[in-house]
Every structure is written in structure tokens, then in C-alpha cells.
Scaffold this motif. Structure first.
Motif, PDB file in Angstrom:
ATOM      1  N   ARG A 189     -15.418  -5.735  76.768  1.00 29.82           N
ATOM      2  CA  ARG A 189     -15.579  -4.617  77.689  1.00 29.82           C
ATOM      3  C   ARG A 189     -16.758  -3.785  77.205  1.00 29.82           C
ATOM      4  O   ARG A 189     -17.167  -3.879  76.051  1.00 29.82           O
ATOM      5  CB  ARG A 189     -14.315  -3.752  77.779  1.00 29.82           C
ATOM      6  N   GLY A 190     -17.287  -2.961  78.098  1.00 36.12           N
ATOM      7  CA  GLY A 190     -18.393  -2.124  77.655  1.00 36.12           C
ATOM      8  C   GLY A 190     -19.256  -1.648  78.789  1.00 36.12           C
ATOM      9  O   GLY A 190     -19.096  -2.028  79.955  1.00 36.12           O
ATOM     10  N   ASP A 191     -20.206  -0.795  78.437  1.00 35.57           N
ATOM     11  CA  ASP A 191     -21.134  -0.195  79.385  1.00 35.57           C
ATOM     12  C   ASP A 191     -22.490  -0.882  79.273  1.00 35.57           C
ATOM     13  O   ASP A 191     -22.758  -1.671  78.363  1.00 35.57           O
ATOM     14  CB  ASP A 191     -21.298   1.303  79.090  1.00 35.57           C
ATOM     15  N   ILE A 192     -23.367  -0.548  80.212  1.00 34.76           N
ATOM     16  CA  ILE A 192     -24.757  -1.002  80.126  1.00 34.76           C
ATOM     17  C   ILE A 192     -25.400  -0.324  78.918  1.00 34.76           C
ATOM     18  O   ILE A 192     -25.361   0.896  78.783  1.00 34.76           O
ATOM     19  CB  ILE A 192     -25.519  -0.652  81.412  1.00 34.76           C
ATOM     20  N   THR A 193     -25.979  -1.128  78.032  1.00 32.82           N
ATOM     21  CA  THR A 193     -26.520  -0.603  76.772  1.00 32.82           C
ATOM     22  C   THR A 193     -27.971  -1.040  76.627  1.00 32.82           C
ATOM     23  O   THR A 193     -28.270  -2.054  75.993  1.00 32.82           O
ATOM     24  CB  THR A 193     -25.688  -1.106  75.583  1.00 32.82           C
ATOM     25  N   LEU A 238     -27.812  -4.898  75.797  1.00 33.01           N
ATOM     26  CA  LEU A 238     -26.949  -5.448  74.757  1.00 33.01           C
ATOM     27  C   LEU A 238     -25.623  -5.934  75.328  1.00 33.01           C
ATOM     28  O   LEU A 238     -25.021  -6.876  74.792  1.00 33.01           O
ATOM     29  CB  LEU A 238     -26.700  -4.373  73.688  1.00 33.01           C
ATOM     30  N   SER A 239     -25.160  -5.340  76.416  1.00 31.61           N
ATOM     31  CA  SER A 239     -23.893  -5.783  77.015  1.00 31.61           C
ATOM     32  C   SER A 239     -24.028  -7.181  77.602  1.00 31.61           C
ATOM     33  O   SER A 239     -23.112  -8.006  77.489  1.00 31.61           O
ATOM     34  CB  SER A 239     -23.440  -4.791  78.079  1.00 31.61           C
ATOM     35  N   LEU A 240     -25.177  -7.472  78.229  1.00 26.76           N
ATOM     36  CA  LEU A 240     -25.398  -8.818  78.769  1.00 26.76           C
ATOM     37  C   LEU A 240     -25.529  -9.843  77.651  1.00 26.76           C
ATOM     38  O   LEU A 240     -25.067 -10.987  77.786  1.00 26.76           O
ATOM     39  CB  LEU A 240     -26.654  -8.831  79.644  1.00 26.76           C
ATOM     40  N   ILE A 241     -26.163  -9.459  76.553  1.00 28.28           N
ATOM     41  CA  ILE A 241     -26.273 -10.366  75.402  1.00 28.28           C
ATOM     42  C   ILE A 241     -24.887 -10.656  74.834  1.00 28.28           C
ATOM     43  O   ILE A 241     -24.580 -11.803  74.455  1.00 28.28           O
ATOM     44  CB  ILE A 241     -27.196  -9.750  74.340  1.00 28.28           C
ATOM     45  N   ALA A 242     -24.022  -9.650  74.779  1.00 31.95           N
ATOM     46  CA  ALA A 242     -22.667  -9.850  74.279  1.00 31.95           C
ATOM     47  C   ALA A 242     -21.889 -10.805  75.185  1.00 31.95           C
ATOM     48  O   ALA A 242     -21.148 -11.679  74.697  1.00 31.95           O
ATOM     49  CB  ALA A 242     -21.952  -8.506  74.167  1.00 31.95           C
ATOM     50  N   GLU A 243     -22.053 -10.662  76.496  1.00 31.59           N
ATOM     51  CA  GLU A 243     -21.385 -11.584  77.426  1.00 31.59           C
ATOM     52  C   GLU A 243     -21.882 -13.012  77.235  1.00 31.59           C
ATOM     53  O   GLU A 243     -21.101 -13.971  77.248  1.00 31.59           O
ATOM     54  CB  GLU A 243     -21.622 -11.128  78.870  1.00 31.59           C
ATOM     55  N   ILE A 300     -22.617   3.324  74.873  1.00 37.92           N
ATOM     56  CA  ILE A 300     -23.884   4.039  74.770  1.00 37.92           C
ATOM     57  C   ILE A 300     -23.612   5.470  74.357  1.00 37.92           C
ATOM     58  O   ILE A 300     -22.629   6.099  74.785  1.00 37.92           O
ATOM     59  CB  ILE A 300     -24.650   3.995  76.113  1.00 37.92           C
ATOM     60  N   ARG A 301     -24.474   5.979  73.499  1.00 34.28           N
ATOM     61  CA  ARG A 301     -24.415   7.343  73.017  1.00 34.28           C
ATOM     62  C   ARG A 301     -25.719   8.042  73.389  1.00 34.28           C
ATOM     63  O   ARG A 301     -26.631   7.389  73.900  1.00 34.28           O
ATOM     64  CB  ARG A 301     -24.179   7.355  71.503  1.00 34.28           C
ATOM     65  N   PRO A 302     -25.829   9.339  73.113  1.00 32.49           N
ATOM     66  CA  PRO A 302     -27.058  10.048  73.514  1.00 32.49           C
ATOM     67  C   PRO A 302     -28.338   9.422  72.971  1.00 32.49           C
ATOM     68  O   PRO A 302     -29.347   9.383  73.676  1.00 32.49           O
ATOM     69  CB  PRO A 302     -26.834  11.455  72.954  1.00 32.49           C
ATOM     70  N   ASN A 303     -28.318   8.927  71.736  1.00 33.20           N
ATOM     71  CA  ASN A 303     -29.556   8.430  71.127  1.00 33.20           C
ATOM     72  C   ASN A 303     -29.516   6.963  70.728  1.00 33.20           C
ATOM     73  O   ASN A 303     -30.516   6.432  70.265  1.00 33.20           O
ATOM     74  CB  ASN A 303     -29.909   9.257  69.879  1.00 33.20           C
ATOM     75  N   ILE A 319     -16.962  -4.498  62.737  1.00 35.35           N
ATOM     76  CA  ILE A 319     -18.394  -4.449  62.445  1.00 35.35           C
ATOM     77  C   ILE A 319     -19.085  -3.732  63.598  1.00 35.35           C
ATOM     78  O   ILE A 319     -18.913  -4.109  64.765  1.00 35.35           O
ATOM     79  CB  ILE A 319     -18.987  -5.857  62.258  1.00 35.35           C
ATOM     80  N   THR A 320     -19.861  -2.718  63.258  1.00 41.48           N
ATOM     81  CA  THR A 320     -20.545  -1.908  64.261  1.00 41.48           C
ATOM     82  C   THR A 320     -22.044  -1.976  64.035  1.00 41.48           C
ATOM     83  O   THR A 320     -22.524  -1.780  62.914  1.00 41.48           O
ATOM     84  CB  THR A 320     -20.083  -0.438  64.183  1.00 41.48           C
ATOM     85  N   VAL A 321     -22.782  -2.253  65.111  1.00 38.02           N
ATOM     86  CA  VAL A 321     -24.234  -2.278  65.090  1.00 38.02           C
ATOM     87  C   VAL A 321     -24.729  -1.171  66.001  1.00 38.02           C
ATOM     88  O   VAL A 321     -24.386  -1.145  67.193  1.00 38.02           O
ATOM     89  CB  VAL A 321     -24.796  -3.642  65.546  1.00 38.02           C
ATOM     90  N   GLU A 322     -25.523  -0.254  65.458  1.00 34.68           N
ATOM     91  CA  GLU A 322     -26.097   0.831  66.246  1.00 34.68           C
ATOM     92  C   GLU A 322     -27.612   0.640  66.327  1.00 34.68           C
ATOM     93  O   GLU A 322     -28.279   0.518  65.298  1.00 34.68           O
ATOM     94  CB  GLU A 322     -25.784   2.186  65.617  1.00 34.68           C
ATOM     95  N   LEU A 323     -28.140   0.609  67.543  1.00 31.49           N
ATOM     96  CA  LEU A 323     -29.571   0.438  67.785  1.00 31.49           C
ATOM     97  C   LEU A 323     -30.097   1.607  68.609  1.00 31.49           C
ATOM     98  O   LEU A 323     -29.336   2.229  69.364  1.00 31.49           O
ATOM     99  CB  LEU A 323     -29.834  -0.881  68.523  1.00 31.49           C
ATOM    100  N   PRO A 324     -31.378   1.916  68.490  1.00 31.70           N
ATOM    101  CA  PRO A 324     -31.944   3.013  69.288  1.00 31.70           C
ATOM    102  C   PRO A 324     -31.818   2.725  70.786  1.00 31.70           C
ATOM    103  O   PRO A 324     -32.112   1.615  71.248  1.00 31.70           O
ATOM    104  CB  PRO A 324     -33.409   3.065  68.852  1.00 31.70           C
TER     105      PRO A 324
END
Length: 375
Positions: free
Chosen positions: A245-249, A220-225, A286-289, A358-363
Motif C-alpha cells: 500500500r502507499g501513496d505516489i512518491t 517509488l510506489s510504482l517501483i515497489a509494485e 510522502i513527507r514534506p521533504n 527497513i526504511t529508505v528515505e529519499l529527497p
């Protein structure tokens, strides 16, 4: 589908109850008979002066007992049969009453009446769980049908508008030969472009709702870029700065649809911003789940009531719309649909200083899971 008629469930239960009761009665009578045979001698000697016959002799006790026992056993069996049939019919009717209510509700739903609810009373059991699940399904179906009807009406209106404008422009060009043809062509081109954008958005929305896409491992980070780089010219045109900014997702989904989701979010944040010196923040974490994509922007202060309607189709939020880029009113609706198609959650929160987050959370997923399976 047509089926051959068969026995009703109530009759089957009645026969089952009666058969079980008869079987239990026969086993009980057999046990009594065996007990009697065990302790009653086959013959007995009758002594004169004792109770019974006045003469001395040997009499067959078991055969006499059989003549006495058999008719009474038959009478008891007949009574148990009648009791089993009558009682079983009554008990089966009482047991199947909730099922009858569920069947009636199903018939009403099949005719298009989705407002009816079973609302089965009583304590929780299997029928109550079935009725509650059916009520929940009816509520969701009713909401979905209402939403689809509203969407179809809005889509028809939105598609009719550019067609009506095109017809008016053509009528003007036909009735007024001296009218500037170049102006008419430019306006027709703009109207036609809007109609094409709206049609493509509707097709994309339908595709996402049907989940007819191929899933693959994506970051998702590459898609955001990718989305922010594509929209940099638009940001410069509006005087908006983009900070990423962000982590590998890693997650699983459609690269094209997730790119459309991110593009819509960033474009929406750019267009609905401050007139000057606006800022857009794009962050992935990225979060645990799950993995999180957050798009935040500056802008006017928004009320929670207005924010809650922004994901509905054709709800543009007129206070936030700039006249130079109105869109077709499906941007956030598409974001919502794509998010749900990927088993994610979408959250819209107004910022206290103005603007929207706006926040999008995906598995989340392991990007090396396929490689591990190969080894």
C-alpha cells in the motif's frame, strides 16, 4: 606538479609588516614636518640681549630646522625598518605555526599515514576551523580505506570459494572416470551461477558508489509494485504473503538502481521470514521533504547488535539465513550504497514481535517541475 621556487609566506608577511610600518612612519614624520612648517616662520629677527645670538640679525629658521629634523627622521625610519623586519619575522612565525602543523599532517597523510590528527589547541579561529576540517577529513578517509580493505579481502575470499569448488569438482571428474558426469555438471553450473551473481553484485556496488548513473523523475510506489510483482513466485514458494500500500512518491534517481534496491529489500524480507505463514509489508509514503519506502517482515527476533551489522558487505546474519537461498551477502550492502548515492538515509529497526523493519528515505521532488519549466 613541479613549480619554480618562490618567496616563503613567512618572508612575504615579514616584508608586508615592515613595509606597512615604514609607510606609517613616513606618513607620521611627514605630518610632523607639515605641522612644523605651518607654525614656524621662515625667518626670525633676533634682538640683542635675547636668548640666541648676542647680535641683532635675521636668521633662516626653516632651513636650520630641516638640518636638525632630517637626520633624526632618517634615524627613526631606519629604526622602524629594523623593527618591522625583526618584529614581522617573529609575528609571522607565530601566526604560521598552526599552518606548519597542518602541512606536516598533510605530508604524513600523503605517505599513507591516516591515523595522525592535528588536534590544534586554542580558541576557534580560521586556522582552528581548517585544522578541525582536516581532522574530520582524515577520519573519514581512514574509515573509508579500512572499509575498502576489508571489503577487498572479503570479496577476494568470496570469489575464491566458487573457484576452489570448481577446481575440486574438475579434479574429481578427471581422477574418477566413473563419477556421475551429470552431477558434476549440475554442481559446476550452480557454483558458476553463484560466481556470476557475486561478480554482478560487486559491479553494481561499484557503480552505485561512483554515482555513475543518469538521474530521472521516478515514482517509488510504482517501483515497489514492479518489484513485488516480480517476486510473487518466490513469495509463494516460501509461503509468504505480501501486502502493499502507499501513496505516489515522486523522487529523482536511477530507475534501475532504485528497482534493484527495492527488489533486494523485498527479496530479503521474503527469504528471511517465518517458515510458515510469513508476511511482508511494503509501504510507500510522502513527507514534506522526502519520500519513504518501508519494507517490514515477520521472522525471528533480532538483537540491535546484529541488525547494526547487516548492511556491511558479506555480513549475512547467520541466524536469519535459510539454507535454500543464502545469497552472496551483498543485498543490504547494495541497498545502503544505492541509498547514499541518492542522498538518502537507510534505517534498520528490529520488530518487537520478530522480524525487521527497513526504511529508505529519499529527497522528494515535484514530478511536474519539468513541465512547469517548459510552460
Amino acid at each position: 606538479m613541479d613549480r619554480a621556487p618562490g618567496l616563503s609566506i613567512r618572508l612575504k608577511l615579514t616584508l608586508s609588516y615592515a613595509g606597512f610600518l615604514m609607510l606609517a612612519g613616513v606618513l607620521l614624520l611627514a605630518a610632523v614636518w607639515v605641522f612644523l612648517l605651518r607654525y614656524v616662520p621662515e625667518r626670525a629677527l633676533i634682538v640683542p640681549g635675547s636668548t640666541g645670538t648676542p647680535t641683532e640679525g635675521v636668521f633662516p629658521i626653516r632651513s636650520n630646522l630641516l638640518h636638525v629634523f632630517a637626520p633624526r627622521a632618517a634615524a627613526v625610519s631606519a629604526f622602524l625598518l629594523v623593527l618591522g623586519l625583526v618584529g614581522g619575522w617573529i609575528l609571522a612565525g607565530r601566526m604560521l605555526t598552526p599552518l606548519t602543523r597542518i602541512t606536516d599532517a598533510t605530508r604524513l597523510a600523503s605517505t599513507g599515514s591516516l591515523s595522525h590528527r592535528i588536534r590544534l589547541p586554542g580558541r576557534k579561529d580560521e586556522f582552528r576551523e581548517l585544522a578541525d576540517a582536516f581532522d574530520t577529513m582524515l577520519a573519514r578517509l581512514e574509515a573509508h580505506v579500512t572499509e575498502q580493505q576489508r571489503f577487498a579481502g572479503n570479496a577476494s575470499h568470496e570469489l575464491r570459494t566458487p573457484l576452489a569448488i570448481s577446481k575440486a569438482l574438475l579434479d574429481v571428474a578427471r581422477t574418477d572416470p566413473n563419477h556421475d558426469a551429470g552431477e558434476v555438471i549440475d554442481r559446476l553450473h550452480a557454483v558458476n551461477t553463484r560466481a556470476i551473481d557475486l561478480t554482478e553484485s560487486l559491479l553494481l556496488l561499484s557503480r552505485a558508489e561512483q554515482r555513475s548513473f543518469t538521474r530521472e523523475h521516478v515514482d517509488l510506489s510504482l517501483i515497489a509494485e514492479e518489484a513485488t510483482e516480480t517476486l510473487l513466485p518466490l513469495a509463494e514458494q516460501h509461503g509468504v504473503a505480501i501486502e502493499t500500500r502507499g501513496d505516489i512518491t515522486p523522487t529523482i534517481g536511477s530507475h534501475a538502481l532504485l528497482l534493484q534496491l527495492t527488489t533486494n529489500l523485498v527479496q530479503n524480507a521474503i527469504v528471511h521470514n517465518l517458515p510458515e505463514q510469513g508476511i511482508v509489508w511494503v509501504n510507500t509514503s510522502i513527507r514534506p521533504n522526502n519520500v519513504v519506502l518501508a519494507v517490514e517482515n515477520t521472522g525471528e527476533r533480532l538483537t540491535p547488535q546484529l541488525v547494526s551489522t547487516l548492511t556491511e558487505p558479506f555480513q549475512r546474519g547467520t541466524k536469519r539465513i535459510r539454507t535454500d537461498h543464502a545469497g552472496v551477502g551483498l543485498g543490504l550492502a547494495i541497498v545502503k550504497t544505492i541509498t547514499h548515492a541518492h542522498d538518502g538515509t537507510l534505517t534498520l529497526t528490529p520488530r518487537s514481535a520478530g522480524g525487521l523493519r527497513i526504511t529508505v528515505e529519499l529527497p522528494a521532488t515535484d514530478p511536474h517541475s519539468d513541465r512547469k519549466r517548459e510552460h
